[in-house]
Design a protein around this motif. Sequence first.
Motif, mmCIF file in Angstrom:
data_model
loop_
_atom_site.group_PDB
_atom_site.id
_atom_site.type_symbol
_atom_site.label_atom_id
_atom_site.label_comp_id
_atom_site.label_asym_id
_atom_site.label_seq_id
_atom_site.Cartn_x
_atom_site.Cartn_y
_atom_site.Cartn_z
ATOM 1 N N LYS A 162 -4.948 6.682 -11.641
ATOM 2 C CA LYS A 162 -4.824 6.933 -10.186
ATOM 3 C C LYS A 162 -5.972 6.117 -9.507
ATOM 4 C CE LYS A 162 -3.398 8.408 -6.166
ATOM 5 N NZ LYS A 162 -1.939 7.929 -5.571
ATOM 6 N N THR A 163 -7.308 6.390 -10.136
ATOM 7 C CA THR A 163 -8.403 5.585 -9.880
ATOM 8 C C THR A 163 -8.104 4.107 -9.697
ATOM 9 O OG1 THR A 163 -9.873 7.645 -10.454
ATOM 10 C CG2 THR A 163 -10.878 5.344 -9.732
ATOM 11 N N LYS A 164 -7.636 3.790 -11.132
ATOM 12 C CA LYS A 164 -7.658 2.111 -11.232
ATOM 13 C C LYS A 164 -6.495 1.896 -10.330
ATOM 14 C CE LYS A 164 -6.402 -1.098 -14.890
ATOM 15 N NZ LYS A 164 -5.701 -1.953 -13.825
ATOM 16 N N ALA A 165 -5.350 2.661 -10.187
ATOM 17 C CA ALA A 165 -4.480 1.877 -9.265
ATOM 18 C C ALA A 165 -4.753 1.866 -7.740
ATOM 19 C CB ALA A 165 -3.390 2.876 -9.486
ATOM 20 N N VAL A 166 -5.769 2.692 -7.291
ATOM 21 C CA VAL A 166 -6.246 2.707 -6.089
ATOM 22 C C VAL A 166 -7.146 1.401 -5.826
ATOM 23 C CG1 VAL A 166 -7.511 3.795 -4.329
ATOM 24 C CG2 VAL A 166 -5.965 5.074 -5.630
ATOM 25 N N VAL A 167 -7.978 1.262 -6.872
ATOM 26 C CA VAL A 167 -9.146 0.364 -6.671
ATOM 27 C C VAL A 167 -8.460 -1.190 -6.935
ATOM 28 C CG1 VAL A 167 -11.128 -0.718 -8.040
ATOM 29 C CG2 VAL A 167 -11.020 1.815 -7.885
ATOM 30 N N ASP A 168 -7.556 -1.284 -7.721
ATOM 31 C CA ASP A 168 -6.773 -2.529 -7.817
ATOM 32 C C ASP A 168 -6.206 -2.917 -6.498
ATOM 33 O OD1 ASP A 168 -7.438 -2.576 -10.414
ATOM 34 O OD2 ASP A 168 -5.507 -2.054 -11.364
ATOM 35 N N LEU A 169 -5.583 -1.928 -5.767
ATOM 36 C CA LEU A 169 -5.159 -2.412 -4.427
ATOM 37 C C LEU A 169 -6.165 -3.201 -3.511
ATOM 38 C CD1 LEU A 169 -3.382 0.845 -3.503
ATOM 39 C CD2 LEU A 169 -2.396 -1.362 -3.917
ATOM 40 N N GLU A 190 0.701 -0.995 -0.082
ATOM 41 C CA GLU A 190 -0.005 -0.037 0.052
ATOM 42 C C GLU A 190 0.955 1.246 0.148
ATOM 43 O OE1 GLU A 190 -2.466 -0.490 3.616
ATOM 44 O OE2 GLU A 190 -3.829 -2.028 2.449
ATOM 45 N N PRO A 191 0.274 2.382 -0.403
ATOM 46 C CA PRO A 191 1.113 3.641 -0.288
ATOM 47 C C PRO A 191 1.789 3.991 0.826
ATOM 48 C CG PRO A 191 -0.825 4.000 -1.740
ATOM 49 C CD PRO A 191 -1.220 2.655 -1.009
ATOM 50 N N VAL A 192 2.957 4.328 0.971
ATOM 51 C CA VAL A 192 3.517 4.930 2.248
ATOM 52 C C VAL A 192 2.517 5.765 2.995
ATOM 53 C CG1 VAL A 192 5.300 6.107 3.407
ATOM 54 C CG2 VAL A 192 5.862 4.556 1.512
ATOM 55 N N ASP A 193 1.954 6.903 2.456
ATOM 56 C CA ASP A 193 1.088 7.587 3.051
ATOM 57 C C ASP A 193 0.200 8.461 1.894
ATOM 58 O OD1 ASP A 193 -0.257 9.867 4.311
ATOM 59 O OD2 ASP A 193 1.488 10.845 4.957
ATOM 60 N N THR A 200 6.282 10.844 -5.116
ATOM 61 C CA THR A 200 5.561 11.126 -3.598
ATOM 62 C C THR A 200 4.979 9.827 -2.627
ATOM 63 O OG1 THR A 200 3.170 10.961 -4.273
ATOM 64 C CG2 THR A 200 4.387 13.059 -4.983
ATOM 65 N N PRO A 201 5.125 10.197 -1.619
ATOM 66 C CA PRO A 201 5.063 8.861 -0.775
ATOM 67 C C PRO A 201 3.168 8.330 -0.882
ATOM 68 C CG PRO A 201 5.757 10.562 0.548
ATOM 69 C CD PRO A 201 5.573 11.286 -0.719
ATOM 70 N N SER A 202 2.547 9.164 -1.758
ATOM 71 C CA SER A 202 1.031 8.750 -2.024
ATOM 72 C C SER A 202 1.078 7.795 -2.961
ATOM 73 C CB SER A 202 0.385 10.102 -2.170
ATOM 74 O OG SER A 202 0.578 10.877 -3.211
ATOM 75 N N MET A 203 2.202 7.876 -3.946
ATOM 76 C CA MET A 203 1.921 7.063 -5.052
ATOM 77 C C MET A 203 2.036 5.349 -4.872
ATOM 78 S SD MET A 203 5.030 8.553 -7.509
ATOM 79 C CE MET A 203 4.632 7.612 -8.664
ATOM 80 N N THR A 204 0.979 4.675 -5.594
ATOM 81 C CA THR A 204 1.166 3.286 -5.467
ATOM 82 C C THR A 204 1.959 2.506 -5.904
ATOM 83 O OG1 THR A 204 -0.551 3.057 -7.388
ATOM 84 C CG2 THR A 204 -1.518 3.581 -5.444
ATOM 85 N N ILE A 205 2.112 1.290 -5.844
ATOM 86 C CA ILE A 205 3.087 0.456 -6.284
ATOM 87 C C ILE A 205 3.148 0.484 -7.884
ATOM 88 C CG2 ILE A 205 4.112 -1.953 -6.647
ATOM 89 C CD1 ILE A 205 4.769 -0.500 -4.091
#
Length: 375
Positions: free
Chosen positions: A230-237, A58-61, A117-122
């Motif tokens: 960004k949405t896809k990266a977050v939802v995929d998590l 998951e993103p660091v922050d 940024t620390p908010s970036m997903t893998i």
Amino acid sequence: MSTNDKNAKKDMIREKMLERQGEAKIARRIVFIISLILFIGVGATLGGGYYYIKTALEPVDPSNQTEKSIEIPIGSSVTGIAQILEDHGIIKDARVFKYYVKFKNESGFMAGEYAMTPSMTIPDIIDSLKTGKILEEVVFKITIPEGKQLKQIAEIIAKHTEQNPEDVFNTLNDQAFVESLMSKYPDLLTEEILAENVKYPLEGYLFPATYPFYKEDPTIEEIVTVMLDKTKAVVDLYAGQMTERDYTPHKLLTMASLIEEEATEQVDRDQIASVFYNRMDIGMPLQTDPTVLYAQGEHKDRVLYKDLEIDDPYNTYKYPGLTPGPIANAGTVSIEAALHPAETDFLYFLATASGEVLYSKTLAEHNQKKAEHIQ
């Protein structure tokens, strides 16, 4: 041998058999206990390992948009890149990142100086390293706050690109434009967004974040594509958790949007989520005011009783269950609340003027709190 001797021998044999049975019983019990301890130990280890890996991916922050300059030297291995990213606080665990890259068979990382940024997903990080999105001068940034609706997002985009807000909004709802995006994101933008009662197909799909742009006149498609990435990266998590709850991205973002619109800064969103789920479990309408305002297409400080009568599929006072689609964009906190609601018996909640949210199990209790706190 006398009868007494025979009986004594039989008693001795019986005692030894009973003794052996007792020992065997004790041995079986010991083996069972040891096996149980080993099983629990292995289970705890596996469970703990799964949780650790899930957290490490998951993103660091998620809320930290501070850009850091990351230099990847020429000839860096995946191990070296992973360690650089961990040292700069872009990923949580270099080893997990390295194995994730190998598992996904990713390659072709490019050397250079990157802005991360620390908010970036893998997936964001990997995409950046593969496409060579190196550190460039940011021309402008677009910040999309949480809880914004598509009309508001269109206004924000228009402001930063010197376009007419109505033209931007019309483009975002153009059928050909939407269908072209659906072809790019088939797992995210499904046919659900084109359902008959959905007001705006992209509502709730433009993730709240700060987006840097490196040229002065990006097209609407280029801007929206960055947001959908960004949405896809977050939802995929949350893919695995969505499967457990039998949720599609559309249903997840819809529930998350209702939570987002009802939540205040002081509220635990998982409590709000529990009320919604408890209501749906007993067939009770969600009765959430933001859906009424969305149905009306206007913003008001207070919803009146006459407003509740509007006949619209988004009016959760008239129609049970979720709305046809999201009513705003939602952040990760609301998304996680939608997937992990608190376990409560609450059926009602009330937001006070101070932002505090009061919960009740019965209508009588709710009305009493309403009389005390709402003038």
